[in-house]
Scaffold this active site. Structure first.
Site, PDB file in Angstrom:
ATOM      1  N   ASP A 119       0.858  -1.192   0.000  1.00 23.57           N
ATOM      2  CA  ASP A 119       0.000   0.000   0.000  1.00 23.57           C
ATOM      3  C   ASP A 119       0.889   1.235   0.000  1.00 23.57           C
ATOM      4  O   ASP A 119       1.950   1.249   0.628  1.00 23.57           O
ATOM      5  CB  ASP A 119      -0.914   0.011   1.229  1.00 23.57           C
ATOM      6  N   ASP A 137      -6.762  -1.663  -4.701  1.00 19.73           N
ATOM      7  CA  ASP A 137      -7.813  -1.352  -3.723  1.00 19.73           C
ATOM      8  C   ASP A 137      -8.798  -0.336  -4.291  1.00 19.73           C
ATOM      9  O   ASP A 137     -10.004  -0.436  -4.067  1.00 19.73           O
ATOM     10  CB  ASP A 137      -7.211  -0.792  -2.431  1.00 19.73           C
TER      11      ASP A 137
END
Length: 165
Positions: A119, A137
């Site tokens: 991330d 995501d």
């Protein structure tokens, strides 16, 4: 009944997957875990590894979640492909499913390679920080929103317009 062509949807899922992996490759080459780079008053680049699911759910579960989420994502991806075959002519539904498919496969690769999802996008405002996320995501989130929208949208069936939901 003619065969339905899911190739355009699979190509789009592949493009999302590739964009996700390229973005992670760039971030991994430019940053170390825990690094944070200011971009704007509401946006930072960060490098974190999430071994859990959304919002770090089960991130401290001891390792079994890596394979659970990998198998789950692969199963959902197979199911999505079967749904795409049946609904290729429904643009919004097919787009939603394709976004989820491309994102899910992008995160599966991370789980296999690193044991966690990479991330790197972080939004914040007034001292409140949204959990870091990535391109995959984002695709999954947009796809989920489109799936909900599609469920409440008006759809023609048997010559009549019926409100679904």
């Amino acid at each position: 009944m003619p065969a339905r062509n899911i190739k355009p949807w699979l190509w789009l899922a592949a493009a999302i997957f590739i964009l996700d992996q390229i973005s992670k490759w760039i971030v991994l080459g430019a940053m170390q875990p825990g690094d944070s780079r200011y971009v704007a008053p509401f946006f930072n680049w960060v490098l974190t590894f999430n071994s859990g699911a959304a919002f770090s759910f089960l991130s401290d579960a001891g390792g079994w979640q890596r394979w659970f989420f990998t198998v789950l994502a692969l199963g959902v991806s197979a199911w999505i492909v079967t749904l795409l075959r049946r609904h290729t002519s429904e643009f919004r539904l097919s787009l939603a499913l394709t976004l989820v498919l491309g994102g899910a496969l992008g995160n599966v690769i991370d789980r296999i390679r690193f044991g966690a999802v990479v991330d790197f996008i972080q939004w914040h405002v007034a001292g409140y920080y949204w959990p870091a996320f990535n391109v995959a995501d984002s695709a999954i989130t947009i796809g989920a929103i489109l799936l909900v929208w599609d469920q409440f949208a008006t759809k023609p069936t048997s010559g009549k317009v019926v409100k679904s939901g």
